[in-house]
Design a protein around this motif. Structure first.
Motif, short mmCIF file in Angstrom:
data_model
loop_
_atom_site.label_atom_id
_atom_site.label_comp_id
_atom_site.label_asym_id
_atom_site.label_seq_id
_atom_site.Cartn_x
_atom_site.Cartn_y
_atom_site.Cartn_z
N TYR A 5 0.77 -1.46 0.06
CA TYR A 5 0.17 0.14 -0.18
C TYR A 5 0.92 1.24 -0.05
N THR A 6 0.66 2.07 -0.73
CA THR A 6 1.44 3.35 -1.13
C THR A 6 0.56 4.53 -0.94
N ASP A 7 1.21 5.59 -0.43
CA ASP A 7 0.67 6.88 -0.45
C ASP A 7 1.75 7.91 -0.32
N ILE A 21 4.44 3.75 3.19
CA ILE A 21 4.49 2.39 2.64
C ILE A 21 4.20 1.52 3.48
N TYR A 22 2.90 0.65 3.37
CA TYR A 22 2.60 -0.51 4.25
C TYR A 22 2.72 -1.58 3.34
N GLU A 31 6.22 -1.06 7.89
CA GLU A 31 5.79 0.34 7.61
C GLU A 31 7.14 1.27 7.49
N ASN A 116 -7.07 2.92 2.35
CA ASN A 116 -5.48 3.15 2.44
C ASN A 116 -5.18 4.08 3.43
N ALA A 119 -1.30 3.66 5.11
CA ALA A 119 -0.12 4.48 4.09
C ALA A 119 -0.12 5.76 4.28
#
Length: 127
Positions: A5-7, A21-22, A31, A116, A119
């Motif tokens: 999972y990105t943000d 980033i998770y 994490e 999300n 993230a």
């Protein structure tokens, strides 16, 4: 399969930026938060989050199948189409192609922001 999972986030747009980033892998959770030392737009930070996550996966999970998730429609659409006319996004897309190439499979899927949150919190913490 590794779930990533990105943000990306920017305070101001553009402004100071960070990425979160998770990763869920082999029953473990990882994490990461990275502060970006430059002024960026939120969209640029979202692309850089994918790049940073690919770098992490290359070190920790080489040869795995990667399933990325992002709440950025622009990032997902550009990567899925493997095309952009945007001069700012083009080098970022090129870097994603290069970093994703060693993996047997790299998928990216759009998810709603509410899916999300982890993230997102990591990205905001990085700013």
């Amino acid at each position: 399969m590794i779930e990533v999972y990105t943000d990306g986030a920017a305070r101001g747009n553009p402004g100071p930026a960070g990425v979160g980033i998770y990763i869920k892998a082999q029953g473990n959770k990882y994490e990461y938060s990275f502060s970006l030392d430059t002024t960026l737009s939120n969209h640029e930070a979202e692309f850089i989050a994918v790049i940073k996550a690919l770098e992490i996966c290359r070190e920790q999970f080489p040869d795995e199948i990667l399933s990325f998730r992002s709440d950025s429609k622009i990032v997902v659409d550009v990567i899925e189409a493997d095309f952009t006319k945007n001069n700012v996004f083009q080098p970022l897309l090129n870097e994603i192609r290069e970093k994703a190439d060693p993996f047997p499979f790299f998928f990216i899927k759009w998810i709603p922001e509410k899916q999300n949150k982890h993230a997102d919190e990591l990205a905001r913490k990085a700013i």
